[in-house]
Design an enzyme around this catalytic site. Structure first.
Site, mmCIF file in Angstrom:
data_model
loop_
_atom_site.group_PDB
_atom_site.id
_atom_site.type_symbol
_atom_site.label_atom_id
_atom_site.label_comp_id
_atom_site.label_asym_id
_atom_site.label_seq_id
_atom_site.Cartn_x
_atom_site.Cartn_y
_atom_site.Cartn_z
ATOM 1 N N ASP A 188 0.239 6.045 27.841
ATOM 2 C CA ASP A 188 0.076 5.401 26.538
ATOM 3 C C ASP A 188 1.374 5.453 25.728
ATOM 4 O OD1 ASP A 188 -2.481 5.190 27.441
ATOM 5 O OD2 ASP A 188 -3.298 6.749 26.139
ATOM 6 N N ASP A 207 -7.208 7.246 35.765
ATOM 7 C CA ASP A 207 -6.842 7.577 34.391
ATOM 8 C C ASP A 207 -7.526 8.885 33.996
ATOM 9 O OD1 ASP A 207 -5.720 7.309 31.899
ATOM 10 O OD2 ASP A 207 -6.704 5.417 31.402
ATOM 11 N N GLU A 244 -5.640 14.381 34.084
ATOM 12 C CA GLU A 244 -4.754 15.541 33.939
ATOM 13 C C GLU A 244 -5.426 16.867 34.299
ATOM 14 O OE1 GLU A 244 -3.039 12.180 32.517
ATOM 15 O OE2 GLU A 244 -4.889 12.991 31.701
#
Length: 831
Positions: A562, A483, A486
């Site tokens: 999300d 997670d 990015e």
């Protein structure tokens, strides 16, 4: 930054982190002001007139006045085009060395003064001014790339000037493009990032034309789709912050991979460039037989890096197979990972975990895995455990595993910048963290507070990081989910990521974050996968990642991130899975119920039913959102959710088969309904249903209050699996969709391997059409290791009114056969 930005930052990450994120954003801005070159005057350049060509294996190099183009056709039929000397390697997308060239390819003069490369599967024609056409062997144009245009520092290679528009030269100004004035290449005063580490590089633009009837798909995970409408799509992996819905763009996993589907044929184009960029799409318009069609158009712009791309042509299945051959076969998840997963950010302690798992067992609900989010870590520090709340995590993991439930751990890339912390001290001693242009560790703010970031583009760092997963395995975890990769650094203003000037190894070439950003999650996935493989070589690693790039499938899958709770979020969930599958990542799924809010019982159930037919089947929610256990939504929802769970368990042999077929062929588990019928225009526009493999058509309910829904059928006979009634396609039918189920149809003649009541495999056979053969495949589960699976193929036909099932290479099917579906005029009997 205005006051609203600061308020939003504080709301999302808390007061202390909000203030830290403000300081971090100012640091990032100052770092880029020092570490990035200022973009000065620029000149535009196009290739200019052709000067000649030199043959090479697989094609050749066409020389122009101000550039050159290399065209190379591989033995598998993939076409590589590289401008300005760009080569296929180095590349983060390719699995290994560039595929061998097709030695039979010919480079020959074309009639217009240009050149063409002729192969068995495709012809590439290069005009005298640099336009490139990709044609079928029959001469039909699938794609026409107009001469590219570069914007370079004034006085660079483009100083001769750019010719004016016209003919097949670069198109004129429009949209938000940089403006070029005059035939002698006037300066362009554009702002934005420049070139390689510390240098200003050329930006470039390529405009392309496709058939007027073409439809665009892919570009990684997009909330709007799966068909990509007119608009501009950014190529920059981004945490949207909070949650997202259709229309929010970009998201976590972007890829410059387009699949273009038209009557003339299907092709995939991949621009192998990881810099920030945009793709602007415009669907064409047909002239109703007048001959005045407006072609579809695509404009690709990159802020730096090479102009190189691959094109693969053929039917969709062949295109995706070629893509997997180029970028790597998809990893096969362990069979347990094809079951149902439950996750939550906010498990209080190990006793709550026990209670949740016990709730599933008491209600006889199958649960394959439970995921622990950042709240199980000590102060949110990666590779730690909060021993106050989880005093015996290995014991808990072993206890749950005895009952058939594995634990999966979150892993974030950010490491708390804390001297005395084991991971930070180890990393600092080995100099593994990203540094700025002055040689200092780049500091950001993430969940543990001030943090540093490993440089996964360095093989040495990947080796170090992979070894840290030993701690996760010792804690009893069976898999990981990556997670915040990015990568994310909380920012009160500006981009929530690292400074663009941050330095990266890039496999020894050196560069900065402008090039490394989009491949950061991919390189982290590689580090984790290779580390798990080395630590536990007898097991297939289980890993899925929020971010990544082309080639992520080699190491695992992804998920929605999300997604907002709401009916729009439900639709976005299907879009993301189908888009990722067409971009080469077949294993993915959404957060059931959405990440952010409290879904109504109906919304939760419809999301649950959709996800039960998707590769990754997982409930998940934020710490402030409502719970996601099925019994929290009342007895009716519990009853229907239990039915969906039992059906998923029954279909497990089929999912195992699809996983192994994806590795062998690159075909996604969940496919658009046009997969086998790409010339059916109505199917190309169908976005509310999908094929699960070749056998089943799933029509989820995506609208509130719906108990019936229209379903677009492909050609052939399809059976409603709930009623057995037969329907003939192509066309539309309206089917019942009560709260208890969603419509699922089976293709006539299909053989679907399912789990029998005794736990063994049975063959669910759907009556074929008279005079036509059907069939199916069973890949036997070899366990969670590396044993080669056995593949069994079956054929079905009607003979004398009786359904006959034949196994390839054997006299008998070898498995119990249950025949379903009965056409009105046929009365099949099982044999």
């Amino acid at each position: 930054m205005d006051a609203r930005d600061l308020v939003r930052s504080v709301k999302v990450v808390g007061t202390a982190r909000g203030l830290r994120s403000l300081r971090s954003a100012w640091r990032r801005r100052r770092s880029d002001a020092v570490g990035l070159p200022r973009r000065g005057p620029e000149r535009a350049r196009v290739p200019g007139p052709v000067r000649g060509a030199d043959p090479q294996p697989g094609g050749g190099v066409v020389r122009f006045a101000r550039s050159s183009l290399r065209v190379r056709v591989s033995a598998g039929g993939a076409v590589f085009c590289g401008w300005d000397g760009a080569e296929p390697e180095p590349s983060y997308a390719l699995e290994g060395p560039c595929p061998d060239a097709d030695e039979r390819v010919r480079l020959e003069p074309d009639t217009d003064g240009g050149w063409r490369v002729v192969s068995e599967r495709v012809t590439v024609a290069v005009s005298r001014t640099g336009a490139v056409e990709v044609r079928t062997p029959g001469g039909v144009v699938l794609r026409r790339d107009l001469p590219p245009r570069w914007w370079e520092p004034a006085g660079g290679p483009g100083a001769e000037g750019a010719p004016g528009n016209g003919g097949d030269g670069a198109p004129g100004n429009g949209g938000d493009g940089p403006r070029v004035n005059g035939a002698d290449g006037a300066q362009v005063n554009g702002a934005g990032p420049g070139g390689g580490a510390g240098g200003q590089a050329a930006r470039w633009e390529q405009r392309s034309q496709v058939a007027a009837d073409a439809r665009f798909f892919g570009l990684g995970g997009r909330a709007s789709g799966p068909r990509l409408r007119d608009g501009t799509y950014r190529l920059w992996n981004t945490d949207p912050g909070g949650s997202f819905e259709p229309g929010d763009d970009p998201l976590y996993l972007t890829m410059p991979v387009q699949l273009v589907v038209a009557d003339a044929g299907t092709h995939l184009v991949f621009h192998d460039n990881s810099w920030d960029g945009t793709v602007t799409l415009r669907e064409g318009e047909e002239g109703a037989g007048s001959g005045h069609d407006r072609p579809g158009a695509c404009r690709t712009r990159m802020e730096g890096g090479p102009l190189r791309y691959w094109v693969i042509v053929g039917p969709p299945a062949r295109v995706l197979q070629g893509w997997a051959a180029l970028t790597g076969a998809p990893a096969v998840p362990p069979s347990w990972a094809l079951g149902y997963h439950h996750a939550r950010w906010g498990f209080g302690d190990q006793e709550e975990v026990r209670r949740v798992v016990a709730g599933y067992r008491e209600r006889d609900l199958p649960l394959s895995a439970l995921h622990l989010d950042i709240d199980h870590l000590a102060g949110h520090r990666v590779f730690t455990v909060d021993t106050a709340r989880f005093p015996d995590l290995p014991g808990l993991a072993a206890e749950l595993r005895r009952g058939g439930t594995r634990l999966v751990s979150i892993v974030d890339p950010a490491v708390k910048a804390e001297p005395g912390g084991a991971v930070y001290d180890s990393g600092s001693a080995q100099d593994v963290f990203v540094r700025d242009s002055r040689g200092r560790e780049v500091r950001g703010v993430v969940w543990p507070g001030e943090a540093v970031f490993p440089d996964f583009t360095d093989p040495r760092v990947r080796k170090w990081w992979g070894g840290l997963y030993a701690e996760r395995l010792e804690q009893g975890f069976a898999g990981v989910w990556h997670d915040m990769n990015e990568p994310v650094s909380f920012a009160a203003f500006g981009e929530p990521t690292l400074p663009r000037s941050a330095r990266h190894a890039l496999e020894g070439r050196g560069g900065d974050h402008r090039e490394a950003h989009n491949v950061y999650g991919l390189a982290m996935a590689r580090a984790g996968y290779e580390g798990l493989l080395e630590l536990r070589p007898e097991e297939r690693p289980f890993l899925f990642s929020r971010s990544g790039w082309a080639g992520l499938q080699r190491y695992g899958g992804s998920w929605s991130g999300d997604v907002a709770t709401g009916w729009a979020g439900l639709r976005a969930s299907l879009s993301l899975v189908l888009g990722l599958g067409l971009s080469g990542v077949p294993y993915s799924g959404p957060d059931v119920g959405g990440f952010t809010g409290s879904p109504s019982p109906e919304l939760y159930l419809r999301w649950f039913q959709l996800a039960s037919y998707l590769p990754l089947f997982r409930t998940h929610s934020a710490i402030w959102a409502g719970r996601r256990e099925p019994w929290e939504f009342g007895e009716q929802v519990l009853t229907h959710a239990a039915a969906a769970l039992r059906e998923r368990r029954r279909l497990l042999p089929y999912f195992v088969t699809l996983a192994h077929e994806a590795r062998r062929t690159g075909a996604p588990y969940a496919r658009p309904v046009w997969w086998r019928w790409p010339k059916d225009r109505a199917l190309r526009d169908c976005e509310d249903a999908f094929l699960l493999g070749d056998a089943l058509l799933v029509a989820p309910v995506l609208e509130e209050g719906a108990v019936r829904r229209s379903v677009r059928l492909p050609r052939g006979r399809w059976y409603d699996t709930a009623t057995g009634r037969a329907y003939e396609g192509p066309g539309r039918v309206v089917l019942d969709a009560p709260l208890s189920r969603v419509p699922v149809l089976a293709r006539a003649g299909a053989v679907v391997p399912v789990a029998g009541a005794d736990g063994g495999v049975e063959l669910e056979v759907w009556t074929p059409v008279r005079g036509r053969e059907g069939g199916g495949t069973l890949v036997l589960d070899p366990g969670d290791g590396w044993d080669a699976p056995e593949t069994v193929r079956f054929a079905t036909r009607l003979r004398g009114g009786e359904v006959v099932v034949e196994r390839e290479g054997a006299a008998e099917p070898g498995y119990p056969v249950r025949v379903h579906g009965r056409a009105p005029e046929e009365r099949p009997r099982q044999r």
